[in-house]
Structures are given as C-alpha cells and as structure tokens.
Write an enzyme that holds these catalytic residues in place. Structure first.
Site, PDB file in Angstrom:
ATOM      1  N   ASP A 140     -14.213  13.196  -5.383  1.00 43.03           N
ATOM      2  CA  ASP A 140     -13.381  14.352  -5.657  1.00 43.03           C
ATOM      3  C   ASP A 140     -12.543  14.640  -4.412  1.00 43.03           C
ATOM      4  OD1 ASP A 140     -12.401  16.644  -6.929  1.00 43.03           O
ATOM      5  OD2 ASP A 140     -13.931  17.894  -6.008  1.00 43.03           O
ATOM      6  N   ASP A 143     -17.095  17.618 -12.167  1.00 45.34           N
ATOM      7  CA  ASP A 143     -17.608  16.353 -11.633  1.00 45.34           C
ATOM      8  C   ASP A 143     -18.943  15.949 -12.260  1.00 45.34           C
ATOM      9  OD1 ASP A 143     -15.510  16.165  -9.679  1.00 45.34           O
ATOM     10  OD2 ASP A 143     -16.536  17.744  -8.578  1.00 45.34           O
TER      11      ASP A 143
END
Length: 884
Positions: A314, A619
């Site tokens: 990320d 995520d």
C-alpha cells in the site's frame, strides 16, 4: 435505491417490515466449529500420520519414552494450529465493530436516535462531523461535507461529498462523491441521505465475506513441509521394504527379529523431532523479529517473508507518512522555495530572500484555516483537515507563532470550504486600524479567476495568468496537490453584519503551495534492499494516478516511461488481457479492495510467493489471499491487523526488510535441522543395507536404534534451531517458489554425510566381526561410534558452506551444551544398572575410545572437504557473473 420520503423518512411500520425482510444491519456472526472439532482438524496432515504410526509402533515395542515424546509433539502442533484458526473469526469481528453503535434518522417525520443494527434500506440518515457512517448511504443533501474514506479506498485525503454529483455507475469508490460508505468518518460538515445497503450488502460487508472466509493460500513454509513429508514417507517406507526384501533373499534372519528391526528402523529414520525443532526455530525467529519491530501473529508466518518473491505494498501510511506536507512554495515571478521535513515533523524552508512574501502566504494559510496544532506529550498533535494542518506546520517551520497570528487578527466572518466553491476564507481585522483583510485559499483555477493582481518581488503588479497556469500545470504533473492563496486588504465591511463573500473580488494573488504525502525517510533504501535481494516491489494504492506515479518515481520503483495501471483499466480489460496488463506494471492507482486481491492472485498465478502490506480495511482481502499479510501497527485498522500474519509496530517499510532477513535465517536453520535429521536416519539405513549385503548380523537392535534416535538427535536438532545469522542473507536472491526443502544441496549433503557415517560405521562393525568379536560387543562399539558421528555432524551442520573452524564456537551456546550433554547421557547409560542391560551397553576402554574418536574425525574431514568444494563453486559462479 430504496424508495423513501426525503422529508419524513420511513414510517415505523415500514421500517419494521424492511427490518424483517433485510435483517439487522450487522455482519453475521460466523458459526465456528467447537473446540473439539478445531483440535481434531490439526491431525489432517501427512506428517502427522507418520508421527501417529511412529507413536503406535513405539508403544507396541515397549518404548514408552519415545511414545510420550512423539505424543507431546503431536499435542503441541495441534494446540498451535487450533489457535491459528481463530484469526478468521477475529478479522470478521473487527469488521463488525466498525458498524455498531447508534445513528440519527428521520422516521415518521421526526428526528430520532436508533441502534445501528435497526437501520434498514430506505432509512433517512442524518450525518454530522465526527459521525461514523452506519451503512452505505446515497446523499440527498450535503453542506460542507467531507469524509475520511482512507480505511476503505486508500485515498490519503478526505473526500468532499456532493449530493448533486452523478458519477458513472462503474466509478471507483473514491470517485463516488454522492455516497458515504459504512465505516467511513465524517470529518466536516453535515449531510442527509437514504440508506442504499446494510450489513453484508455494504462495501465493508462485501470485504468481510472475503476476510472471514478460510484462507485460500498457505504460508510458503507449510507448502514446502507438505511436499517434504510425502518425500520422507515414501523414501522411508520404500527403503525399509527393500531392506526386508533383501533380508528375505539373503536368508538367515529370524522373522520376529526382522519385524522388530523394521519397526525400530522406521521410528529411528522418521524425523519425529522435526516438528519440535520447527516450532523452536519459528519461536526464536518470532522473538528476534520482535526486537526488529515485527510482531508475528501466526507462528508459520515467521519464515513467510523470507520466502516471498513479491511485495504488493500500500502507499498511504506504508511507503508514505500519511501526512500531507508542503514541499514547495511557488511565488509569482517564478521563485520556488523548498521545504524540508515530513508531516508534522520539524523542518526548514529555503527562503532565498523571500521571507516577507513567504510570511504573507503563511498568515493567509493560517487564518483561512480551522485546524489545530500543538506540542503535547513529547510530540506534535494535530486536529482538523490535513490540508489546513500542513499550513500550520509551514508556519512553524518559518518560525511564526500560530497563536499570535490568530490573536492579532480577529475573525469577523468565515467562509467554510465547500466543494462547489473550491475555496475557503476568513475575513479578519487587526489592531492597526488599517481596515479588514480577506484571506482566501483554494484551487489555483478559482484563485486566478478571483484575482486581478499578484504580489511579486517588485510589489503589487497586474496578474500574469499564463505564467501562473504554466507553473500550476507543471506541479500537478509531478503529482502534487496545489493550493493557491490570495487576499484583499483595506476593506470596510458592514459593522453589524460583516460578510466575507461580499468582498470576494479583485484579490491579490500571493502564490501557490505544492503538497504531497511524502515517502518515509527509510522507504527508498528499503525498497532498493528488497530489489537487491531479488524481491520485487509493486505499489497498489487507491490514490490518484499522478500522485502514485510521483511517489513511485521518488522511490525508484518505476522509470518515467513505465505505465501506471488504474482500477478503471482493470475493470475494462478483457479477461484474457488482464494478466498481461497486471504483470507488466509496478504501480497501480485508484484500486478498489477486490481489484487489489485480483492483482495479488495474478502474481501468485505467475509462481510468486506474494506478501501484501497495508493499513486499511481496503487491504484486508488481499492480505488474506496472499502468502503473507503485513499490517502497519500504528496507523493500521483493527481489520488490517487481524487479517495480517505479521504487524510492523513502527510502520516503517524498512522493518519489512528486517523481517525478510529474519525469515531467511529461520528457513536456513530449518534446512540445517532437516539435513541433520535425514542424514542421521540415512546413515542407519546405509549401515543396515551394507550389513545385510555382507551377510552380517543386524548391526543394532531395535531398542538400540530407538536409543540412537533419542541421543543422536533428541537435543541437537532443537539446539541447532538457535543458530544465529551467518551474514549475507539479503545479498542472495530468494528461493525459487517451487523449490522443495529437500532440494539438490540437501540431497548432496545427505548422500555425502549420511553415506560417510553409514560406510564408516559398517567398516567398524565388519572389522569387529572379522576379528570374531562377540556381536554384543560389536554393536556396543558401533552404537558409540554412531553417537559420536551424530555430535560431530551436529556441530558441522551449523553452516552449509562455512568451515566449522570459521564459526564462532559459542555463538550458539545451546548447541555447545547439547553436544557434550548427549555424549554424557550415553556414557552414563553404560554405567546405569538396568538401563545398560536393556540397551546391551558396556563401558569402553581407552584404546577403544581413541580408535572410535579417530574414525569419527574422518567424518569431520569429509564434511570440511565438501564445504570447501561448495565454496569453490560459489566463487566460480561469482566470477562468471562478474565477467558477464
């Protein structure tokens, strides 16, 4: 969208009907199996089957200590596995907590507060600053409404919502400006909307189905161990069957004796100490990782990072600090002043003689501002919109006092930021009596439209729109978020009702600031270390493509001409073209949660072992799908942490590199333990095969084989798991994803070390028989030699290539104690009444000791020669690579 009145909402009767139809607004509790079933599940493993057979065999032949040891290992593994199965439940539980509480609705035409779980599709919900959206809502009214959706979309900036917006049906979540999603936080303004989805129908509900489901992928270590167990089982059973067949052909062996020998040899060669040693190696790695800011949630994940060949990271909060920072101040006339520091951390500004103009920009940025910044508890604490906070930080860097500026300039009126306006402002009056001043900041396009002049080095001049637009476009192309500032002085507003909007014309353009969420100071070096270690890195973010490209270029992830794949690209790609689209990119922007999972699956399908890092709910699905999930500990959501296998406590990408190194150390130690156990077992098989071929009696009894198994490996294998790093773990590429544990180098080691032990032991046994020594005496000396072999082999196994004499002897004190300890246990058994009789052991004389020691040292010479050969091959390979 469910039909409802936008003024009176649902009636109580209609709400009750819909609640019965749609069910409560919650994520359903998963029905977990009972403790007994979870415990029994842990025995569904081929290696466990081998150990169960070993325990039964040990019990049959009366070896109670071996039986107890094996059963203890089985129970330990079952307990550890049962604990791990709770991770899916915890992930779903964390998601459920995010949507519980109370919410404000209009029902029967009256505003009321109800339990979130009683919310139904069609309810008219009221939203205000500080609320958490209780469901997915389609807005019907928005007043200065801004929402933090970073936990869902990965977008670092708050999103301004607009009830009148009409995004495309397939727009990414981050661009659905007329919707508020369950679990997101209202940071500013007010709103009203109709509930479009509740419970599992919400975006967060769709994620919970994935997070709460059984993990589809396994940690790399478990994949390799499973392959290894099949190889071990097949090899042992095949070797024993061949040996029994050979004994039957040769003749002269008693049937009962052969049966006992087969049982004892099977138990001796099965590496039942491996699960215990594996658990110890992983536990040691877990403790070492904790010192490097990596917390392990699942024991087998210790080695996972070391095996990974690909990291999908990320951006927000992982590679960047998740705090907008003003990097450049661009003044009319082209002067650019650079600012240092990240987020609220200290920094400086290169003024280049433009201190007064910079001060003017800061004063306007501080006054057209609703945020707060203070130093408390040893660190800077901020509250409010991160764009506003960035201006307060800039003022601190220039040595200005925010509190003094605000005290000196009394606010007469405020223009709050609204997306329709694209600016905010403040009308203030100082104590100097020169009139009021309107301070405005907003989009460059809006500020240019409202400005007639600009403040330059030479003073106030007519504005050069073309030059400023060129500067703005250049900054935007680099991924910066650009905010422009302007003011109007010497105003005389109505004393009774001062209206800032009445003076919004003829502004003086002060300049622009370029903001970005900066990369972490250690991130670039950490990415480079990953790549030098053969681990590829891709950035997967919900942020804007231009921002993603700028960050990726700063990190060295991509070159200027490399592509950035967006969520829209993935959504519109043909199924057959999607894998090529994904595998050709290293930066992905505007990615939604399930698209991130698709990216991970594509790289896994290409044979990569994939780790996923992140900190948001968005995520979590990809973390569950990957071989290893890594969450950020400081900023990570509960959902991300519960879905992860590892948690980075300091949120630094560099700690992931430390985890990779420790993972490789753990795997190297596991390989050493496996090589030790298999070579020892192979030596016993070779000894028996050669004895049968030579027509000799069995060299060891079944009881002696079991004793050898306990003494030669019982402590040494576990102690070997404590071995520290050898160095250079990150200078080598990762193992091939399809590489088995029992690969060529270990096989070579087993054949050489195990062959040397088996052949030398056979020669001693054959020599003693040739001298007509009693078979009991020959077995006694052969057993002592095998114990010596086991100890020397354990010491030599500390490194696959380094000489034993180059390793710090006391670097692993556990092994240094285990080796003489095992030897003393065997010597003690010779002098222990009862035990010595059962094992048929007798004390050994000095000459016999010296002879056995000389033979045992031959094993050391063989292993040192093999290591020297391996080092020579490595050196030759390095030379060839250098020439190439």
């Amino acid at each position: 969208m469910p039909q409802t009145s936008e003024s009176t909402g649902l009636t109580s009767e209609e709400a009750a009907r819909r609640l019965a139809e749609a069910g409560p607004n919650r994520l359903p509790e998963p029905k977990l199996p009972g403790p007994a079933m979870i415990f029994l599940r842990q025995f569904r493993n081929p290696f466990i089957y081998i150990l169960i057979v070993a325990a039964i065999v040990s019990l049959i032949i009366g070896q109670i200590p071996s039986t107890v040891f094996i059963v203890a290992v089985l129970l330990l593994n079952a307990v550890i596995g049962a604990i791990q199965e709770y991770s899916a439940q915890k992930s779903a539980s964390a998601l459920r907590k995010m949507v519980r509480g109370a919410t404000h609705v209009i029902r029967d035409g009256v505003a009321q507060t109800i339990d979130v779980e009683a919310l139904v599709p069609g309810d008219l919900v009221l939203l205000s600053s500080g609320d958490k959206a209780p469901a997915d809502i389609r807005l019907t009214l928005s007043q200065n409404l801004a929402v933090d959706e970073s936990m869902l979309t990965g977008e670092s900036l708050v999103v301004t919502k607009n009830a009148d917006a009409r995004p495309a049906e397939d727009a990414p979540l981050a661009e659905r400006f007329n919707q508020a999603f369950a679990g997101s936080i209202i940071t500013r303004g007010r709103g009203r909307g109709v509930v479009a989805a509740t419970g599992l129908g919400t975006q967060i509900g769709k994620i919970s189905k994935v997070v709460g489901a059984e993990r589809l992928s396994e940690p790399p270590l478990m994949i390799r161990i499973r392959r290894f167990t099949y190889q071990v089982a097949g090899g042992i059973l095949g070797a024993i069957a061949l040996l029994v067949g050979l004994m039957l052909v040769m003749g002269g062996y008693d049937g009962q004796e052969m049966a006992l020998m087969s049982i004892g040899l099977a138990v001796s060669t099965i590496p039942e100490g491996l699960p215990a040693a594996l658990t110890v190696a992983l536990a040691i790695g877990m403790a070492r990782m904790a010192h490097r800011n990596v917390i392990i949630r699942k024991l087998v994940a210790v080695e996972a990072l070391g095996s990974c060949t690909f990291i999908c990271s990320d951006k927000t909060g992982t590679l960047t600090v998740n705090e907008l920072t003003i990097r450049k101040v661009v003044l009319p006339g082209g002067q650019v002043c650079e600012a240092t520091g990240s987020g609220v951390a200290p920094g400086t500004v290169e003024a280049y003689g433009q201190e007064e103009r910079l001060k003017d920009i800061c004063v306007t940025g501080v006054l057209a501002n609703e945020s707060y910044l203070d130093y408390s508890g040893g660190e800077w604490v901020s509250d409010g919109d991160i764009v506003d906070v960035a201006f307060l930080v800039l003022a601190k860097k220039l040595g200005l006092s925010v509190s003094q500026i605000r005290e000196r300039e009394r606010q007469l009126d405020l223009i709050p930021y609204e997306s329709e306006r694209a600016f905010s402002g403040s009308l203030t009056r100082g104590g100097d009596g020169d009139g009021a001043i309107l301070h405005v900041k907003g989009s460059p396009e809006k500020m240019l439209a409202l400005s007639t002049h600009m403040l330059t080095r030479e003073g106030r001049l007519p504005i050069d729109r073309t030059a400023i637009e060129t500067q703005f476009e250049a900054l935007a192309s680099e991924g910066f978020r650009v905010i422009a500032l302007a003011r109007r002085e010497a105003l005389e507003p109505d004393a009774e009702d001062p209206e800032a909007l009445d003076h919004l014309e003829a502004l003086t353009f002060l300049g622009m600031v370029a903001m970005i969420d900066p990369i972490r100071p250690d991130a670039k070096e950490a990415v480079q270390r990953c790549r030098s270690g053969g681990v590829q890195v891709a950035m997967v973010t919900g942020d804007h493509p231009a921002t993603a490209r700028a960050i990726a270029r700063d990190l060295g992830l991509i070159d200027p001409e490399d592509p950035v794949v967006t969520g829209a690209d993935i959504r519109h790609a043909a199924p057959e073209a999607l894998p090529d689209l994904i595998r050709g990119a290293r930066v992905f922007a505007r990615i939604e949660p399930m698209q991130k999972q698709t990216i991970v699956e594509t790289f896994m399908a290409d044979g990569h072992f994939v780790a996923v890092t992140g900190d948001g709910v968005n995520d979590a699905p990809a973390m569950r799908r990957a071989n290893a999930g890594v969450a950020m500990g400081k900023r990570g959501t509960d959902v991300a942490k519960e879905a992860a296998d590892l948690i980075i406590t300091d949120d630094k990408f560099s700690s992931i590199v430390a985890g990779i190194e420790q993972g490789r150390i753990v795997y190297n130690n596991i390989r050493k333990v496996i090589a030790l156990l298999i070579a020892t077992g192979a030596s016993a098989l070779i000894l028996f095969f050669l004895s049968v071929l030579a027509g000799l009696p069995m060299p060891l009894t079944a009881v002696q084989l079991l004793w050898l198994n306990l003494v030669a490996n019982g402590l040494q294998d576990v102690a070997l798991a404590f071995e520290p790093k050898e160095g250079g773990e990150l200078d080598r590429p990762p193992r091939r994803p399809n590489e088995p544990i029992f690969e060529r180098r270990i096989l070579e080691h087993v054949l050489i070390a195990g062959g040397a032990m088996g052949v030398l032991a056979f020669l001693v046994f054959w020599g003693l028989n040739a001298q007509d020594a009693p078979v009991e005496e020959a077995r006694n000396l052969t057993l002592m030699l095998m114990v010596l072999f086991g100890n020397i082999h354990a010491l030599s196994s500390r490194s696959e290539t380094r000489s034993l004499f180059q390793i710090r002897f006391f670097a692993n004190p556990f092994l240094v104690l285990a080796v003489p300890g095992a030897q003393l246990v065997h010597i003690g058994a010779m002098y222990t009444p009862g035990l010595g009789d059962v094992l048929a052991l007798n004390p050994i004389g000095l000459l016999e000791w010296l002879g056995l020691a000389a033979v045992a040292l031959l094993l050391l010479a063989v292993e040192e020669a093999h290591k020297a050969h391996l080092r020579h091959k490595v050196a030759q390979a390095a030379e060839r690579a250098a020439r190439a």
